[in-house]
Write an enzyme that holds these catalytic residues in place. Structure first.
Site, PDB file in Angstrom:
ATOM      1  N   TYR A 170       3.165   9.797  -0.501  1.00 50.44           N
ATOM      2  CA  TYR A 170       4.234   9.220   0.334  1.00 50.44           C
ATOM      3  C   TYR A 170       5.606   9.447  -0.307  1.00 50.44           C
ATOM      4  CZ  TYR A 170       0.329   6.542   2.398  1.00 50.44           C
ATOM      5  OH  TYR A 170      -0.854   6.164   2.969  1.00 50.44           O
ATOM      6  N   LYS A 227      -2.675   6.009  -4.444  1.00 45.22           N
ATOM      7  CA  LYS A 227      -3.769   6.944  -4.140  1.00 45.22           C
ATOM      8  C   LYS A 227      -3.500   8.296  -4.787  1.00 45.22           C
ATOM      9  CE  LYS A 227      -3.655   4.718   0.389  1.00 45.22           C
ATOM     10  NZ  LYS A 227      -2.242   4.627   0.772  1.00 45.22           N
ATOM     11  N   HIS A 242      -7.474   9.682  -2.091  1.00 45.19           N
ATOM     12  CA  HIS A 242      -6.816   9.603  -0.776  1.00 45.19           C
ATOM     13  C   HIS A 242      -7.664  10.234   0.334  1.00 45.19           C
ATOM     14  CE1 HIS A 242      -2.450   9.248   0.888  1.00 45.19           C
ATOM     15  NE2 HIS A 242      -3.326   9.010   1.847  1.00 45.19           N
ATOM     16  N   ASP A 295       0.845  -1.195   0.000  1.00 41.17           N
ATOM     17  CA  ASP A 295       0.000   0.000   0.000  1.00 41.17           C
ATOM     18  C   ASP A 295       0.883   1.248   0.000  1.00 41.17           C
ATOM     19  OD1 ASP A 295      -2.954   1.030   0.669  1.00 41.17           O
ATOM     20  OD2 ASP A 295      -1.509   2.258   1.778  1.00 41.17           O
TER      21      ASP A 295
HETATM   22  N1  NAP Z   1      -5.258   6.420   3.583  1.00 42.05           N
HETATM   23  C1  NAP Z   1      -4.676   7.147   4.502  1.00 42.05           C
HETATM   24  O1  NAP Z   1      -5.016   8.323   4.701  1.00 42.05           O
HETATM   25  C2  NAP Z   1      -3.588   6.539   5.327  1.00 42.05           C
HETATM   26  C3  NAP Z   1      -3.093   7.233   6.450  1.00 42.05           C
HETATM   27  C4  NAP Z   1      -2.090   6.633   7.208  1.00 42.05           C
HETATM   28  C5  NAP Z   1      -1.607   5.384   6.851  1.00 42.05           C
HETATM   29  N2  NAP Z   1      -2.093   4.736   5.743  1.00 42.05           N
HETATM   30  C6  NAP Z   1      -1.568   3.406   5.337  1.00 42.05           C
HETATM   31  O2  NAP Z   1      -1.602   2.524   6.447  1.00 42.05           O
HETATM   32  C7  NAP Z   1      -0.286   2.010   6.674  1.00 42.05           C
HETATM   33  C8  NAP Z   1      -0.080   1.710   8.138  1.00 42.05           C
HETATM   34  O3  NAP Z   1      -0.382   2.827   8.953  1.00 42.05           O
HETATM   35  P1  NAP Z   1       0.711   3.663   9.761  1.00 42.05           P
HETATM   36  O4  NAP Z   1       2.011   3.538   9.107  1.00 42.05           O
HETATM   37  O5  NAP Z   1       0.148   5.023   9.961  1.00 42.05           O
HETATM   38  O6  NAP Z   1       0.701   3.011  11.204  1.00 42.05           O
HETATM   39  P2  NAP Z   1       0.853   1.549  11.850  1.00 42.05           P
HETATM   40  O7  NAP Z   1       1.124   0.525  10.810  1.00 42.05           O
HETATM   41  O8  NAP Z   1      -0.300   1.367  12.774  1.00 42.05           O
HETATM   42  O9  NAP Z   1       2.156   1.744  12.784  1.00 42.05           O
HETATM   43  C9  NAP Z   1       3.433   1.973  12.278  1.00 42.05           C
HETATM   44  C10 NAP Z   1       4.352   2.271  13.471  1.00 42.05           C
HETATM   45  O10 NAP Z   1       4.371   1.164  14.378  1.00 42.05           O
HETATM   46  C11 NAP Z   1       5.698   0.632  14.500  1.00 42.05           C
HETATM   47  N3  NAP Z   1       5.559  -0.836  14.461  1.00 42.05           N
HETATM   48  C12 NAP Z   1       5.296  -1.616  13.388  1.00 42.05           C
HETATM   49  N4  NAP Z   1       5.224  -2.911  13.744  1.00 42.05           N
HETATM   50  C13 NAP Z   1       5.455  -2.950  15.077  1.00 42.05           C
HETATM   51  C14 NAP Z   1       5.530  -4.013  16.017  1.00 42.05           C
HETATM   52  N5  NAP Z   1       5.351  -5.274  15.648  1.00 42.05           N
HETATM   53  N6  NAP Z   1       5.782  -3.700  17.308  1.00 42.05           N
HETATM   54  C15 NAP Z   1       5.961  -2.409  17.704  1.00 42.05           C
HETATM   55  N7  NAP Z   1       5.898  -1.366  16.861  1.00 42.05           N
HETATM   56  C16 NAP Z   1       5.657  -1.630  15.549  1.00 42.05           C
HETATM   57  C17 NAP Z   1       6.483   1.180  13.310  1.00 42.05           C
HETATM   58  O11 NAP Z   1       7.838   1.387  13.660  1.00 42.05           O
HETATM   59  P3  NAP Z   1       9.109   0.990  12.734  1.00 42.05           P
HETATM   60  O12 NAP Z   1       8.774   1.295  11.309  1.00 42.05           O
HETATM   61  O13 NAP Z   1      10.185   1.867  13.293  1.00 42.05           O
HETATM   62  O14 NAP Z   1       9.381  -0.469  12.970  1.00 42.05           O
HETATM   63  C18 NAP Z   1       5.792   2.517  13.061  1.00 42.05           C
HETATM   64  O15 NAP Z   1       6.289   3.506  13.955  1.00 42.05           O
HETATM   65  C19 NAP Z   1       0.617   3.106   6.115  1.00 42.05           C
HETATM   66  O16 NAP Z   1       1.944   2.670   5.889  1.00 42.05           O
HETATM   67  C20 NAP Z   1      -0.128   3.461   4.856  1.00 42.05           C
HETATM   68  O17 NAP Z   1       0.120   2.486   3.849  1.00 42.05           O
HETATM   69  C21 NAP Z   1      -3.077   5.302   4.996  1.00 42.05           C
END
Ligand code: NAP
Length: 278
Positions: free
Chosen positions: A49, A74, A107, A44
């Protein structure tokens, strides 16, 4: 094997993927290859990004056939007007180096921009779908009142709605609306950017099952039927987050985690987000 979710257009999507938000371009290709090595087959990304090019490079460098990986991108918030959206989609395909996307999303609805007209933008995504250059099309950050407008004014129902979902924001109202209209729900920030992992209820369940809090939370999403793509640049976590298909939660565990909801957003509210990148 990662389970799949059937979409309303006849296609299907791996329920677990890998998100690349906030991964710097210089790290993205390695991170994507790492995820593919672990077994992820769904990535994704988004134009905003800034790492689409490196996502494409990572997939090619790993050497997996394009058709084996489900790739989502997106539309940049700055390009909602129809001609701008067409150009932006061409640039996205060019950056990725692909002839098609598996899924392309609006998005953000940006109701305070573009005279509130996200329906015209959606009609352009319908074009991409009819041309086959986007195999599926959907939206992100749409609330039921935004989705209702598409339902009333557009031809194609979005295949997915990608929204913020985690134990502190369970989104059961939007999810119910989506279920009623055969729109699959994708949950972004599935572990609340790490900020739900210290919750005592989650830690207790994790200890009982001999799993990590992140695995328990990701498994909770899977059992609720949502599609997720946790982000990590840490090799051990990329692997940990993929290891959620050899255990189950009890119904009571799912209820306990769902009851943690406090309608707390770590991200923006779709009714007011109006961010346009420079
Ligand atoms: N459509 C939208 O508006 C939108 C908005 C936000 C996100 N997204 C999508 O959703 C995806 C995921 O969301 P997100 O990146 O916001 O947040 P997330 O996946 O909930 O959390 C990512 C964070 O958690 C840490 N992490 C990952 N696995 C872990 C584990 N097993 N234990 C402890 N900490 C862990 C990562 O650190 P490290 O990387 O340092 O390991 C990073 O700081 C994004 O990458 C994107 O593709 C979409």
């Amino acid at each position: 094997m990662t389970p799949s979710v059937d979409l309303n257009d006849g296609r299907s999507i791996p329920q677990l993927g890998y998100g690349v938000f906030q991964i710097p371009p210089a790290e993205t290709s390695r991170a994507v290859a790492e995820a593919l090595e672990v077994g992820y087959r769904h990535i994704d990304t988004a134009e905003m990004y800034g790492n689409e090019r490196e996502v494409g490079e990572g997939i090619r460098a790993f050497g997996v056939p394009r058709s084996d990986v489900f790739v989502t991108s997106k539309l940049n918030n700055g390009f909602h007007r129809p001609d701008a959206a067409r150009n932006a989609f061409d640039r996205t395909l060019g950056a990725l180096g692909f002839e098609y996307l598996d899924l392309f999303l609006i998005h953000w609805p940006l109701p305070t921009r573009y005279d509130g007209d996200f329906v015209s933008t959606w009609r352009v995504l319908e074009e991409f779908y009819r041309e086959g250059r986007a195999r599926s099309v959907g939206v992100s950050n749409f609330k039921p009142h935004h989705l209702r407008r598409l339902h009333e004014e557009a031809e194609i129902t979005p295949a997915v709605n990608q929204i913020e979902v985690h134990p502190y924001l369970t989104q059961d109202g939007v999810r119910a609306f989506c279920a009623e209209h055969q729109i699959a729900v994708e949950g972004w920030s599935p572990i609340g950017r790490g900020q739900v992992l210290g919750d005592p209820e989650i830690v207790t369940i994790a200890q009982r099952l001999g799993r990590t809090p992140a695995q328990v939370v990701l498994r909770w999403h899977i059992e609720r039927g949502d599609i997720i793509f946790p982000k990590s640049v840490t090799p051990g976590r990329i692997r940990e987050n993929f290891g959620i298909f050899d255990f189950e939660l009890t119904g009571a565990d799912v209820e306990t985690i769902t009851a943690l909801n406090r309608d707390h957003r770590f991200g923006g509210d779709p009714d007011t987000v109006d961010f346009i990148p420079d």
